[in-house]
Design a protein around this motif. Structure first.
Motif: not given
Ligand code: SAM
Length: 158
Positions: A23, A59, A93
């Motif tokens: 986050q 994502f 996301g």
């Molecule tokens: C738990 S999500 C939270 C993201 C955002 N802040 C939300 O709440 O929607 C964050 C994680 O998503 C994954 N991630 C980030 N960018 C990504 C992408 N472009 N494609 C796939 N996974 C991704 C990584 O593992 C990262 O630690």
């Protein structure tokens, strides 16, 4: 079927899902760069008056989903819609990041928790009196939400 246009790309120091923040609270001070595609740059007018912006993105790395997931901050399965897990039916996301400056099509941001090269779907200004609530419950997260700053991503959601 719902279709969205990509409006830009988010660049960050993270080229690998392993070990990245989960986050923005775990990415304080980490610089990111949002590049907006030429067709959408006019829409950035007046955004520089806001200290924080909401990024909505796809994502793009990873596929499929499970309706029950073990979140990064837990060891028990939870319904995917009660989590921020990246593998979800619609892999959208959202991150609230600090806006540093806008220069043409480029937005410099801080506190980025997104993989390098992530496709951007939308940008909105963060407005506390629209979004922040005083009396909240945080379900299974309980006290765990304070751990968000130290926890790192692992292979769970590949
Ligand atoms: C738990 S999500 C939270 C993201 C955002 N802040 C939300 O709440 O929607 C964050 C994680 O998503 C994954 N991630 C980030 N960018 C990504 C992408 N472009 N494609 C796939 N996974 C991704 C990584 O593992 C990262 O630690």
């Amino acid at each position: 079927m719902i279709e969205f246009e990509q409006i830009g790309t988010i660049h960050s120091p993270y080229n690998d899902l392993e070990g990245m923040p989960i986050q923005p609270a775990g990415a304080v001070g980490v610089r990111g760069r949002v590049e907006v595609l030429p067709d959408y740059v006019d829409g950035l007018q007046d955004l520089d008056g806001f200290s924080h912006i909401i990024l909505l993105y796809k994502f793009h790395r990873g596929s499929g989903f499970d309706l029950k997931v073990v979140p990064f901050l837990d060891s028990s399965p939870r319904g995917v819609f009660a989590t921020r897990a990246p593998r979800r039916p619609n892999p959208i996301g959202m991150s609230v990041v600090r806006l540093e400056r806008i220069d043409g099509a480029v937005i410099d941001v801080l506190d980025i928790d997104v993989l390098n090269g992530t496709p951007l779907m939308d940008i909105k200004p963060y407005v506390p009196h629209f979004n922040s609530q005083d009396e909240v419950r945080t379900g299974w997260l309980g006290e765990k939400d304070s751990n968000v700053a130290v926890h790192r991503s692992d292979s769970r959601f590949r």
